[in-house]
Write an enzyme that holds these catalytic residues in place. Structure first.
Site, mmCIF file in Angstrom:
data_model
loop_
_atom_site.group_PDB
_atom_site.id
_atom_site.type_symbol
_atom_site.label_atom_id
_atom_site.label_comp_id
_atom_site.label_asym_id
_atom_site.label_seq_id
_atom_site.Cartn_x
_atom_site.Cartn_y
_atom_site.Cartn_z
ATOM 1 N N THR A 137 0.870 -1.373 0.111
ATOM 2 C CA THR A 137 0.204 -0.033 -0.261
ATOM 3 C C THR A 137 1.011 1.506 -0.235
ATOM 4 O O THR A 137 0.804 2.461 -0.708
ATOM 5 C CB THR A 137 -1.102 0.037 1.166
ATOM 6 O OG1 THR A 137 -1.543 -1.187 0.940
ATOM 7 C CG2 THR A 137 -1.482 0.868 1.236
ATOM 8 N N LYS A 140 -17.171 3.916 6.831
ATOM 9 C CA LYS A 140 -16.529 3.988 8.384
ATOM 10 C C LYS A 140 -16.806 5.613 9.361
ATOM 11 O O LYS A 140 -16.018 6.559 8.831
ATOM 12 C CB LYS A 140 -15.578 3.601 8.923
ATOM 13 C CG LYS A 140 -14.505 4.038 9.941
ATOM 14 C CD LYS A 140 -13.366 3.033 10.241
ATOM 15 C CE LYS A 140 -12.912 3.732 10.953
ATOM 16 N NZ LYS A 140 -11.020 3.401 11.391
ATOM 17 N N GLU A 181 -6.094 3.097 16.081
ATOM 18 C CA GLU A 181 -6.716 3.671 15.282
ATOM 19 C C GLU A 181 -6.633 4.105 14.332
ATOM 20 O O GLU A 181 -6.708 5.070 12.922
ATOM 21 C CB GLU A 181 -5.978 5.127 15.747
ATOM 22 C CG GLU A 181 -7.274 5.024 17.622
ATOM 23 C CD GLU A 181 -8.360 5.376 17.741
ATOM 24 O OE1 GLU A 181 -8.986 5.926 16.838
ATOM 25 O OE2 GLU A 181 -9.402 4.984 18.799
ATOM 26 N N THR A 209 -4.197 4.806 12.114
ATOM 27 C CA THR A 209 -3.416 5.794 11.444
ATOM 28 C C THR A 209 -2.342 5.670 10.228
ATOM 29 O O THR A 209 -1.873 6.644 9.702
ATOM 30 C CB THR A 209 -2.538 6.096 12.389
ATOM 31 O OG1 THR A 209 -2.264 5.853 13.214
ATOM 32 C CG2 THR A 209 -4.181 7.338 13.342
#
Ligand SMILES: Cc1cc2nc3c(=O)[nH]c(=O)nc-3n(C[C@H](O)[C@H](O)[C@H](O)COP(=O)(O)OP(=O)(O)OC[C@H]3O[C@@H](n4cnc5c(N)ncnc54)[C@H](O)[C@@H]3O)c2cc1C
Length: 495
Positions: free
Chosen positions: A15, A78, A335, A337
């Site tokens: 990614t 989301k 979270e 991130t």
């Protein structure tokens, strides 16, 4: 390096590598040639499926069409993360992306809510947030005019394929092969990547996206790593994909267990699950068994164990090499991130582009901004582990009693005493995020701003009632999340 780094070589096609390539090719394509080297034999990490709202801004910058992207990655929306069993066993709260309550210049909404609670009024803090209520009710819709704050759950493998196609149309060159050796100039800068098949790829500037090992930034340049595992003890994960058993809710689940936590990421065609754990407190076998016992649907893949180390590369940019993604460090998936940090890293790099050689001042600025950004995220993640009433296992006892960084300790003290949270300059997490998580983890502030006491009982109660009614009325207008997804971006799949 030439004055103008025309040839940029990206090592690694996960990614991180493809996000970097997409951004460079789309935004600076006339100035640079971009090549990505990746190895199908080595593969990618295969996780990283929950995102946060700034990804939408990034996609807009790259002119990525939302519906096409969502169809291609079987994505869902989301609105936040539901945390279960974090503050204490049985607790549950949602950290949503929305703004909670009516803001005033003098004091945040939380002060008015605390004042209402002190007067005996009912109502949860989250009742006053549109996105949070929509998440609770599994509702969602967006349109060009809507201001709803959301992100995506996406299929990591499909996202990489989507970015590859995007990059290919922009002229990015892809080279398949294993990098066997990294050659350096006499001054130590990176000169070329030698592939197993004998190919030699030279470049002016290199971006290391080779994952945790950091083939260029660490194994070649020995940049050094700052270890954060004294605060973030989880170092392993076991991941498995399962069949969906219910319409996808518009939020990620993060359920704590005795030595870490478990994620549940609903996509259109399946669910991504993973158990994150501290290997000191849980064995791989126990993690796999617990994960398989807790998942709702039938497994579609064999559970995969992953190891990671939390911390940051001491210099994300060193010489003519920039590290992005896992090669630059890892905070924790809690979270969501990490993809965000890749996006921020490549954006910052383009803004500080080394057009006249790699000036140490540019490098210092890049590294200092990156460090500040990461440390604030680190503190936010540690908060979830540290502020807890849980003492039911050695893991939680240690989390609760450990010394935390001063920067976090100061925030907790201020919130406990005065209910004040703040967002520092260029900080990712907003006041709302800090407030939702601090309250959700069980902090009950001792005082609140006296501005809230200037309202009479009736005024305060009416204001809260109106705010709650507005939230409920707005959510009532929304369709079911799963229905909206089907109509807006339903992926055509055989599954
Ligand atoms: C358990 C876990 C859960 C996560 N969940 C989230 C999440 O929900 N949200 C989020 O934002 N992030 C998440 N992350 C982080 C996210 O997965 C990564 O940030 C993201 O996938 C980018 O990874 P990468 O591209 O840096 O590395 P990788 O996917 O590991 O890619 C490395 C690339 O380098 C190539 N490569 C390596 N060595 C060589 C070599 N010698 N020669 C040629 N090629 C080579 C590989 O083939 C591959 O293409 C999670 C991470 C973990 C560990």
């Amino acid at each position: 390096m030439t004055a103008h780094p025309k040839n940029i070589v990206i090592a690694g096609g996960g990614t991180a590598g493809w996000i970097a390539a997409a951004a460079l090719a789309r935004k600076m394509g006339q100035l640079v040639n971009v090549r990505v080297i990746e190895s199908e034999v080595i593969g990618t990490i295969g996780v990283g499926e929950a995102t946060i709202p700034p990804l939408r801004t990034f996609h807009k910058l790259l002119q990525i069409d939302e519906q096409a992207f969502m169809r291609a990655t079987a994505a869902t929306f989301k609105l936040g993360i539901q945390f279960e069993n974090w503050g204490d066993i049985g607790d549950s709260y949602i950290h949503s992306f929305g703004v909670t309550g009516q803001q005033s210049w003098l004091a945040e909404f939380v002060h008015f809510h605390l004042s209402a609670k002190a007067r005996g009024f009912q109502g949860d803090y989250g009742d006053y947030c549109f996105e949070l209520e929509a998440a609770r009710q599994h509702k969602f819709a967006t349109s060009p005019k809507s201001n709803i704050q959301y992100a995506y759950h996406l299929d990591a493998g499909d996202y990489v394929e989507f970015l590859k196609r995007f990059c290919s149309a922009l002229g990015v060159v892809r080279t398949e092969g294993v990098i066997e050796h990294v050659a350096q100039h006499d001054n130590g800068d990176i000169k070329a990547l030698h592939l197993q098949d004998g190919d030699i790829v030279e470049g002016d500037f290199f971006i290391d996206c080779t994952g945790f090992k950091g083939l260029l930034i660490e194994e070649t340049l020995n940049t050094g790593f700052e270890d954060w595992s004294q605060w973030l003890m989880c170092d392993s994960a076991c991941a498995v994909q399962t069949q969906s058993t219910q319409p996808a809710p518009p939020y990620t689940r993060a359920a704590a267990h005795h030595a870490g936590w478990q994620w549940e990421i609903p996509l259109q065609h399946r669910v991504g699950n993973g158990l994150v754990y501290a290997s000191r407190f849980m064995s791989d076998d126990e993690a796999r068994d617990t994960l398989l016992k807790n998942v709702k649907g039938e497994p579609l893949t064999t559970p995969k164990t992953l190891r990671f180390k939390t911390g940051r590369r001491k210099q994300a940019w060193n010489r003519n090499c920039l590290a992005l993604g896992l090669a630059s460090g890892f905070v924790e998936p809690l979270e969501s991130t990490s993809i965000h940090l890749v996006m921020m890293g490549i954006t910052r790099f383009m803004q500080l582009f080394p057009h006249s050689g790699h000036d140490p001042a540019l490098i210092a600025e890049y590294n200092s901004q990156t460090q500040a950004e990461l440390e604030r995220i680190r503190d936010f993640i540690i908060l979830h582990y540290h502020v807890t009433q849980r003492e039911d296992s050695p893991f939680w006892q240690q989390c609760k009693t450990m010394d935390v960084p001063d920067s976090l300790a100061e925030r907790i003290t201020l919130f406990k005493a005065q209910a004040h949270a703040f967002q520092k300059q260029n900080e990712l997490f907003r006041v709302d995020s800090w407030t939702q998580v601090m309250l959700g983890q069980g902090i009950a502030p001792t005082h609140f701003h006296p501005a809230a006491t200037m309202l009479t009982d009736e005024q305060l109660q009416n204001s809260l009632k109106q705010q709650r009614e507005r939230v409920l009325a707005a959510v009532k207008q929304l369709p079911e999340h799963a229905d909206f997804v089907k109509g807006y971006c339903g992926a055509m799949r055989g599954e």
